[in-house]
Design a protein around this motif. Structure first.
Motif, PDB file in Angstrom:
ATOM      1  N   GLY A 101      32.542 -38.701  43.164  1.00 20.93           N
ATOM      2  CA  GLY A 101      33.892 -39.247  43.126  1.00 20.93           C
ATOM      3  C   GLY A 101      34.396 -39.682  44.487  1.00 20.93           C
ATOM      4  N   VAL A 102      33.890 -39.050  45.543  1.00 25.08           N
ATOM      5  CA  VAL A 102      34.297 -39.427  46.900  1.00 25.08           C
ATOM      6  C   VAL A 102      33.884 -40.871  47.179  1.00 25.08           C
ATOM      7  N   GLU A 103      32.657 -41.208  46.812  1.00 24.92           N
ATOM      8  CA  GLU A 103      32.181 -42.576  47.044  1.00 24.92           C
ATOM      9  C   GLU A 103      33.068 -43.587  46.318  1.00 24.92           C
ATOM     10  N   TRP A 104      33.361 -43.297  45.044  1.00 21.80           N
ATOM     11  CA  TRP A 104      34.203 -44.214  44.274  1.00 21.80           C
ATOM     12  C   TRP A 104      35.603 -44.286  44.869  1.00 21.80           C
ATOM     13  N   GLY A 105      36.131 -43.157  45.292  1.00 20.03           N
ATOM     14  CA  GLY A 105      37.467 -43.136  45.888  1.00 20.03           C
ATOM     15  C   GLY A 105      37.532 -43.957  47.161  1.00 20.03           C
ATOM     16  N   LEU A 106      36.507 -43.837  47.995  1.00 19.71           N
ATOM     17  CA  LEU A 106      36.473 -44.622  49.232  1.00 19.71           C
ATOM     18  C   LEU A 106      36.372 -46.113  48.923  1.00 19.71           C
ATOM     19  N   HIS A 107      35.515 -46.477  47.983  1.00 22.12           N
ATOM     20  CA  HIS A 107      35.401 -47.889  47.602  1.00 22.12           C
ATOM     21  C   HIS A 107      36.733 -48.422  47.082  1.00 22.12           C
ATOM     22  N   GLN A 142      43.641 -40.427  40.019  1.00 22.74           N
ATOM     23  CA  GLN A 142      44.684 -39.407  39.847  1.00 22.74           C
ATOM     24  C   GLN A 142      44.656 -38.418  41.016  1.00 22.74           C
ATOM     25  N   LEU A 143      43.469 -38.035  41.439  1.00 19.41           N
ATOM     26  CA  LEU A 143      43.354 -37.125  42.577  1.00 19.41           C
ATOM     27  C   LEU A 143      43.886 -37.775  43.857  1.00 19.41           C
ATOM     28  N   LEU A 144      43.566 -39.050  44.043  1.00 16.48           N
ATOM     29  CA  LEU A 144      44.090 -39.778  45.210  1.00 16.48           C
ATOM     30  C   LEU A 144      45.611 -39.887  45.139  1.00 16.48           C
ATOM     31  N   SER A 145      46.124 -40.063  43.922  1.00 20.26           N
ATOM     32  CA  SER A 145      47.568 -40.157  43.729  1.00 20.26           C
ATOM     33  C   SER A 145      48.253 -38.822  44.028  1.00 20.26           C
ATOM     34  N   ARG A 146      47.680 -37.738  43.519  1.00 17.06           N
ATOM     35  CA  ARG A 146      48.248 -36.400  43.782  1.00 17.06           C
ATOM     36  C   ARG A 146      48.291 -36.092  45.279  1.00 17.06           C
ATOM     37  N   ALA A 147      47.320 -36.615  46.010  1.00 15.38           N
ATOM     38  CA  ALA A 147      47.266 -36.388  47.458  1.00 15.38           C
ATOM     39  C   ALA A 147      48.181 -37.346  48.217  1.00 15.38           C
ATOM     40  N   THR A 177      49.463 -46.023  49.538  1.00 16.06           N
ATOM     41  CA  THR A 177      50.831 -45.624  49.853  1.00 16.06           C
ATOM     42  C   THR A 177      51.191 -45.869  51.309  1.00 16.06           C
ATOM     43  N   ARG A 178      50.183 -46.097  52.123  1.00 11.79           N
ATOM     44  CA  ARG A 178      50.427 -46.392  53.534  1.00 11.79           C
ATOM     45  C   ARG A 178      49.306 -47.285  54.044  1.00 11.79           C
ATOM     46  N   SER A 179      49.437 -47.691  55.247  1.00 12.09           N
ATOM     47  CA  SER A 179      48.467 -48.588  55.861  1.00 12.09           C
ATOM     48  C   SER A 179      47.063 -47.978  55.838  1.00 12.09           C
ATOM     49  N   ALA A 180      46.067 -48.835  55.676  1.00 14.45           N
ATOM     50  CA  ALA A 180      44.670 -48.379  55.682  1.00 14.45           C
ATOM     51  C   ALA A 180      44.307 -47.721  57.010  1.00 14.45           C
ATOM     52  N   SER A 181      45.020 -48.057  58.060  1.00 11.83           N
ATOM     53  CA  SER A 181      44.749 -47.447  59.370  1.00 11.83           C
ATOM     54  C   SER A 181      45.321 -46.034  59.470  1.00 11.83           C
ATOM     55  N   GLU A 182      46.101 -45.627  58.468  1.00 13.12           N
ATOM     56  CA  GLU A 182      46.690 -44.289  58.452  1.00 13.12           C
ATOM     57  C   GLU A 182      46.031 -43.361  57.438  1.00 13.12           C
ATOM     58  N   ILE A 183      45.002 -43.837  56.761  1.00 14.51           N
ATOM     59  CA  ILE A 183      44.279 -43.024  55.781  1.00 14.51           C
ATOM     60  C   ILE A 183      42.864 -42.829  56.300  1.00 14.51           C
ATOM     61  N   THR A 184      42.468 -41.580  56.483  1.00 11.43           N
ATOM     62  CA  THR A 184      41.131 -41.317  56.997  1.00 11.43           C
ATOM     63  C   THR A 184      40.138 -41.052  55.870  1.00 11.43           C
ATOM     64  N   VAL A 185      38.877 -41.170  56.218  1.00 16.78           N
ATOM     65  CA  VAL A 185      37.825 -40.837  55.260  1.00 16.78           C
ATOM     66  C   VAL A 185      37.982 -39.376  54.841  1.00 16.78           C
ATOM     67  N   GLU A 208      39.020 -34.890  51.034  1.00 15.60           N
ATOM     68  CA  GLU A 208      39.797 -33.700  50.689  1.00 15.60           C
ATOM     69  C   GLU A 208      40.649 -33.919  49.443  1.00 15.60           C
ATOM     70  N   ALA A 209      41.101 -35.138  49.213  1.00 14.40           N
ATOM     71  CA  ALA A 209      41.868 -35.422  47.999  1.00 14.40           C
ATOM     72  C   ALA A 209      40.995 -35.238  46.763  1.00 14.40           C
ATOM     73  N   ILE A 210      39.754 -35.632  46.858  1.00 12.83           N
ATOM     74  CA  ILE A 210      38.874 -35.596  45.686  1.00 12.83           C
ATOM     75  C   ILE A 210      38.115 -34.276  45.561  1.00 12.83           C
ATOM     76  N   ASP A 211      37.580 -33.786  46.657  1.00 11.64           N
ATOM     77  CA  ASP A 211      36.750 -32.573  46.600  1.00 11.64           C
ATOM     78  C   ASP A 211      37.450 -31.311  47.097  1.00 11.64           C
ATOM     79  N   GLY A 212      38.630 -31.455  47.671  1.00 11.73           N
ATOM     80  CA  GLY A 212      39.332 -30.304  48.215  1.00 11.73           C
ATOM     81  C   GLY A 212      38.984 -30.086  49.680  1.00 11.73           C
ATOM     82  N   ALA A 213      39.699 -29.188  50.298  1.00  8.35           N
ATOM     83  CA  ALA A 213      39.545 -28.948  51.738  1.00  8.35           C
ATOM     84  C   ALA A 213      38.632 -27.775  52.066  1.00  8.35           C
ATOM     85  N   GLN A 214      38.089 -27.119  51.059  1.00  8.70           N
ATOM     86  CA  GLN A 214      37.253 -25.953  51.325  1.00  8.70           C
ATOM     87  C   GLN A 214      35.975 -26.365  52.065  1.00  8.70           C
ATOM     88  N   PRO A 215      35.456 -25.483  52.906  1.00 13.25           N
ATOM     89  CA  PRO A 215      34.208 -25.798  53.621  1.00 13.25           C
ATOM     90  C   PRO A 215      33.055 -25.983  52.643  1.00 13.25           C
TER      91      PRO A 215
END
Length: 155
Positions: A4-10, A43-48, A64-72, A77-84
């Motif tokens: 899902g991360v790959e699809w979200g980035l695309h 939906q995960l990207l939206s929730r984040a 929701t903001r400029s592409a220069s303000e959204i990091t990979v 983390e939006a899709i897979d969470g922030a856990q290590p």
């Protein structure tokens, strides 16, 4: 890391240059992926707070903001969470030669190495934005293909 991360980035790359909301169905068709699967990632990207959707005939998804303000890393983390990626299970405290828990007063060397690698990986991805990806796509993709994609999205 999930697919899902790959699809979200695309999707974020596409949305950054779309100029108008893009329906989930159009994004799914563009990427040749199941609409229901992609909808979950959106939906995960939206929730984040990275994308938002609008309803109606001209509805769809936008950043929701400029592409220069959204990091990979934001997308990951939006899709897979922030856990290590690595979770130490204290293997050294198991088996016939287990070290007693009270003698494990420092982190496991393997856990330390993996935590350091995770921090480095996250720091690296925190430094790459969707705008950086868009610039790279623009440099490496023939202009006529990009023009066709933009026209297809508008159709």
């Amino acid at each position: 890391m999930s697919g899902g991360v790959e699809w979200g980035l695309h999707c974020c790359v596409v949305l950054s240059g779309a100029g108008a909301p893009v329906p989930a169905a159009k994004l799914a068709e563009l990427h040749d992926v199941s609409q229901s699967y992609l909808a979950k990632q959106l939906q995960l990207l939206s929730r984040a707070g990275l994308v938002r959707s609008s309803l109606g005939q001209a509805g769809g998804y936008v950043l929701t903001r400029s592409a220069s303000e959204i990091t990979v890393l934001d997308v990951i983390e939006a899709i897979d969470g922030a856990q290590p990626a690595f979770r130490c299970t204290e293997v050294r405290q198991r088996g016939p030669l287990a070290t007693p828990a009270e003698r494990c007063d420092t982190p496991c060397p393997i856990a330390r190495v993996m935590a350091a690698a995770d921090r480095a990986w996250r720091e690296s991805l925190r430094g790459i934005t969707i705008a950086d990806l868009v610039a790279d796509v623009s440099r490496t993709t023939p202009a006529e293909q990009l023009d066709r994609a933009r026209a297809w999205l508008r159709a």
